[in-house]
Design an enzyme around this catalytic site. Structure first.
Site, PDB file in Angstrom:
ATOM      1  N   GLY A   5       6.473  41.592  36.694  1.00  0.00           N
ATOM      2  CA  GLY A   5       8.004  42.175  37.094  1.00  0.00           C
ATOM      3  C   GLY A   5       8.563  42.669  38.608  1.00  0.00           C
ATOM      4  N   CYS A  31       1.745  48.603  37.560  1.00  0.00           N
ATOM      5  CA  CYS A  31       3.272  48.477  38.375  1.00  0.00           C
ATOM      6  C   CYS A  31       2.609  48.484  39.543  1.00  0.00           C
ATOM      7  CB  CYS A  31       3.134  50.108  38.113  1.00  0.00           C
ATOM      8  SG  CYS A  31       5.050  50.154  38.294  1.00  0.00           S
ATOM      9  N   GLU A  90      10.453  47.748  33.022  1.00  0.00           N
ATOM     10  CA  GLU A  90      11.676  47.167  34.234  1.00  0.00           C
ATOM     11  C   GLU A  90      12.455  47.787  34.164  1.00  0.00           C
ATOM     12  OE1 GLU A  90       9.925  46.102  36.888  1.00  0.00           O
ATOM     13  OE2 GLU A  90       8.647  45.831  36.080  1.00  0.00           O
TER      14      GLU A  90
END
Length: 169
Positions: A46, A92, A135
């Site tokens: 994402g 991330c 997200e």
């Protein structure tokens, strides 16, 4: 399309709240196309617009539950329903090489608009539900490290060093 630079933790852009998208025009389409290409190139699941320095409420993510995986575009997304919780390992693109356990819902429903402004809802389980939450938090200026309960050494985990400990969780 063009690859965009992914900002990393410490960049103040990542701490700012994104603005709602009001214009569904060629500029938005270019941003989404660039984000798709950037996500594919980075090998992530994402990507939120603030991660590429754009403070707009836009997300692209892979629905890994589809075969083949499907790229999903979310404009002005909001998580409208969540169920159950599970402790999951998360990482991330803006915090490369860092992983940790985060408690996230195992199922979530999101309401968003597509690149043309049409509203839709979508459900996700497991990693997709996790990604919806991760997200959309970026859009409000938050990074997953704020929620990490315990950091994980992925190299040790993958080599089996922490496998027993992880299975006990």
């Amino acid at each position: 399309m063009a690859l965009r630079k992914i900002l990393t933790k410490g960049d103040e852009q990542l701490e700012k709240r994104s603005r709602k998208v009001e214009k569904f025009d060629a500029r938005l389409h270019q941003l989404i196309d660039d984000m798709r290409e950037t996500l594919e190139n980075a090998g992530g699941v994402g990507l939120a617009a603030p991660q590429v320095g754009v403070l707009r409420r836009v997300v692209v993510l892979l629905d890994v539950n589809k075969d083949p995986e499907e790229m999903v575009e979310l404009v002005n997304p909001e998580v409208i329903e969540k169920r159950d919780e599970e402790r999951m390992i998360e990482g991330c693109l803006s915090v490369p090489g860092v992983y940790g356990y985060v408690t996230r819902p195992t199922w979530a429903k999101i309401r968003a608009q597509d690149r043309f402004g049409n509203f839709f809802e979508r459900e996700g389980e497991g990693m997709v539900a996790q990604c919806f939450c991760h997200e959309t938090e970026h859009l409000d200026g938050h990074i997953f490290t704020e929620k990490v309960e315990e950091y994980v050494d992925m190299e040790a985990l993958q080599s089996g060093g922490e496998a027993e400990e992880a299975e006990a969780e």
